[in-house]
Scaffold this active site. Sequence first.
Site, PDB file in Angstrom:
ATOM      1  N   VAL A 307      69.347  33.119  31.364  1.00 27.69           N
ATOM      2  CA  VAL A 307      69.546  32.077  30.355  1.00 27.69           C
ATOM      3  C   VAL A 307      70.969  31.580  30.514  1.00 27.69           C
ATOM      4  O   VAL A 307      71.881  32.378  30.736  1.00 27.69           O
ATOM      5  CB  VAL A 307      69.353  32.680  28.935  1.00 27.69           C
ATOM      6  CG1 VAL A 307      69.814  31.720  27.866  1.00 27.69           C
ATOM      7  CG2 VAL A 307      67.906  33.068  28.718  1.00 27.69           C
ATOM      8  N   PRO A 488      78.405  28.512  28.773  1.00 24.65           N
ATOM      9  CA  PRO A 488      77.782  28.109  30.047  1.00 24.65           C
ATOM     10  C   PRO A 488      78.516  28.679  31.265  1.00 24.65           C
ATOM     11  O   PRO A 488      79.713  28.982  31.186  1.00 24.65           O
ATOM     12  CB  PRO A 488      77.886  26.576  30.016  1.00 24.65           C
ATOM     13  CG  PRO A 488      78.039  26.232  28.577  1.00 24.65           C
ATOM     14  CD  PRO A 488      78.774  27.376  27.934  1.00 24.65           C
ATOM     15  N   SER A 489      77.788  28.778  32.341  1.00 23.58           N
ATOM     16  CA  SER A 489      78.315  29.250  33.639  1.00 23.58           C
ATOM     17  C   SER A 489      78.980  30.608  33.539  1.00 23.58           C
ATOM     18  O   SER A 489      79.897  30.925  34.301  1.00 23.58           O
ATOM     19  CB  SER A 489      79.310  28.243  34.226  1.00 23.58           C
ATOM     20  OG  SER A 489      78.692  26.995  34.331  1.00 23.58           O
ATOM     21  N   ARG A 490      78.559  31.389  32.555  1.00 29.79           N
ATOM     22  CA  ARG A 490      79.054  32.767  32.402  1.00 29.79           C
ATOM     23  C   ARG A 490      80.538  32.831  32.058  1.00 29.79           C
ATOM     24  O   ARG A 490      81.177  33.862  32.244  1.00 29.79           O
ATOM     25  CB  ARG A 490      78.782  33.600  33.667  1.00 29.79           C
ATOM     26  CG  ARG A 490      77.335  33.588  34.167  1.00 29.79           C
ATOM     27  CD  ARG A 490      76.391  34.110  33.112  1.00 29.79           C
ATOM     28  NE  ARG A 490      75.049  34.384  33.603  1.00 29.79           N
ATOM     29  CZ  ARG A 490      73.942  33.956  32.981  1.00 29.79           C
ATOM     30  NH1 ARG A 490      74.005  33.196  31.909  1.00 29.79           N
ATOM     31  NH2 ARG A 490      72.752  34.304  33.445  1.00 29.79           N
ATOM     32  N   LEU A 491      81.099  31.707  31.561  1.00 28.09           N
ATOM     33  CA  LEU A 491      82.525  31.718  31.196  1.00 28.09           C
ATOM     34  C   LEU A 491      82.642  31.976  29.689  1.00 28.09           C
ATOM     35  O   LEU A 491      83.071  31.129  28.907  1.00 28.09           O
ATOM     36  CB  LEU A 491      83.180  30.386  31.590  1.00 28.09           C
ATOM     37  CG  LEU A 491      83.265  30.171  33.099  1.00 28.09           C
ATOM     38  CD1 LEU A 491      83.876  28.823  33.430  1.00 28.09           C
ATOM     39  CD2 LEU A 491      84.083  31.292  33.742  1.00 28.09           C
TER      40      LEU A 491
END
Length: 531
Positions: A307, A488-491
């Site tokens: 996700v 988002p983008s694992r940040l």
Amino acid sequence: MRTVIRRRVTRMISAFLFQQPLPISPKHQYSLLPLTTTQRFLTASHGFRTLSTKSIPNMQDSASVSYLSQREAAEIDETLMGPLGFSVDQLMELAGLSVATSVAEVYKPCEYSRVLAICGPGNNGGDGLVAARHLHHFGYKPSICYPKRTSKSLYTGLVTQLESLSVPFVSVEDLPEDLSVDFDVIIDAIFGFSFHGAPRPPFDAIIRRLQTLQKRPVIVSVDIPSGWHVEDGDHEGGGIKPDMLVSLTAPKLCAKSFSGPHHFLGGRFVPPSVAEKYKLELPSYPGTSMCVRIGKPPKVDISAMRVNYVSPELLEDQVESDPVLQFRKWFDEAVAAGLRETNAMALSTTNKDRKPSSRMVLLKGFDENGFVWFTNYESKKGSDLSENPFAALLFYWEDMNRQVRIEGPVERMSEEESENYYHSRPRGSQIGAIVSKQSSVVPGRHVLYDEYEELTKKYSDGSVIPKPKNWGGFRLKPNLFEFWQGQPSRLHDRYLFTYIAVSWRPIRSLSGLQYSLQEGNPAWIIRRLAP
Ligand SMILES: NC(=O)C1=CN([C@@H]2O[C@H](COP(=O)(O)OP(=O)(O)OC[C@H]3O[C@@H](n4cnc5c(N)ncnc54)[C@H](OP(=O)(O)O)[C@@H]3O)[C@@H](O)[C@H]2O)[C@@H](O)CC1
Ligand SMILES: Cc1cc2nc3c(=O)[nH]c(=O)nc-3n(C[C@H](O)[C@H](O)[C@H](O)COP(=O)(O)O)c2cc1C
Ligand SMILES: Cc1ncc(COP(=O)(O)O)c(C=O)c1O
Ligand SMILES: [K+]
């Protein structure tokens, strides 16, 4: 010799525990032949026992679901709308709602918001119009392609309702050549169980386009994959291949050849007289749901499951300086958002050999003195905490993309606190706590149940149920918190709170004013962590 036997027994036990084939020599094979791996249950007093897997509830066996012929489907339709007093509007509303809720079960609006409902000339098309309206209210962005409208008031009403929500209507000519650019989900509400012959224009061309779609958008067919024979299915091959089929009332015969990953049943309105007459075997709908999954659970590529978290940023100036306040803020927000069991948390402990173990428990209160839960002191976690009185708690509030970690030393609560809480619980749970020698091996459910029955009788006069000595609360006094907000983008945003006896002392250096950590009074230090 004894060592060899012990090793063999150890291997047998570990093979059982890890559900692997037993490493046995051919000489010993005969003694284990009657048992399959899943049937091997080792209990304290009975050795190996066999248990039936048939008793597992809620397994929807596709073989036990009935399928309807085209004639039966039409007959049921007539019966519902004749002697049984339903109106077509009602059934269509429930059918469309079932389709919308099925879509929402599998395709979440954060990833699959752009929906195109292609609606045909009959009631199947009407189901598509209703589904699109509900999807709009669920947070999706539906568009409608409805080339052959009927002038019946039911349909003009459905169109007006969609227009009042500013849902766009797209003509066939204006549909983009590559539907995957503009849409994530296509609802195929073109033909239902009255389809016959070969598709006529303009639906023939639309169906051809659906046949050649690549992976995205996904296709959700309402009742019948359009173009398929109602009974023989995709008998000529090359028909559309929906990812989801929502059968209404009961699956039609063509659904037997549906091989997509998601088969749902909707239309929770079948009265017993209809079910009996047509010998319908239908799964029960869970809770208040308008749909139920049927058929095999989908095969998934676990490595591709992910996700992308999308949430508001959590900036430094938005974080409370007191972590208990920050926790209260998030906890209250999770409760207000209606999350289920907001107070469920994973509790991790270690034993004296530093071996960790985790399980869920319920948070029963928190303040500046600590976070509390109740359990059996002689359980695995109880014995771990006697050996090493430190633990970690973990909350995951999935719908909010939030995680909280809490760590610190643990102590038992006072007898008085435990007594008070114990007697506030439902009487059944109080008896349950007496019956359960938590984490010990039981030969079968009947053992628990018999004692429960006996004690229920004993205390049926409403007298006080004594708290077992070994049951009570633990309190963890945090020295660490971490608040995690998915991005988002694992940040992600992460803030670590540590309680340490330090202070920041200003020092002058060549590069200007800097601060260094010095010993001082204990305080919460907050630092942002890399995701
Ligand atoms: N209790 C229930 O079961 C409930 C059922 N519900 C829903 O109703 C659906 C059945 O509805 P339905 O009877 O209106 O039939 P459906 O297939 O939508 O359309 C027929 C239209 O298509 C046309 N058509 C036919 N073949 C064609 C062709 N080759 N090429 C072109 N056109 C063709 C046909 O025209 P005709 O050929 O007759 O001129 C007619 O206009 C059912 O599947 C379910 O979704 C729910 O709403 C509520 C509960
Ligand atoms: C959501 C949830 C909440 C639970 N709450 C508690 C609880 O508050 N206290 C408890 O003793 N067990 C609770 N359990 C059961 C524990 O997870 C666990 O099975 C049991 O305490 C035995 O753990 P142990 O053998 O590691 O000591 C809960 C389980 C779940 C899934
Ligand atoms: C074994 C056990 N003990 C205690 C609890 C907590 O129950 P209560 O909320 O009644 O204190 C649970 C909750 O799931 C549980 O499973
Ligand atoms: K359809």
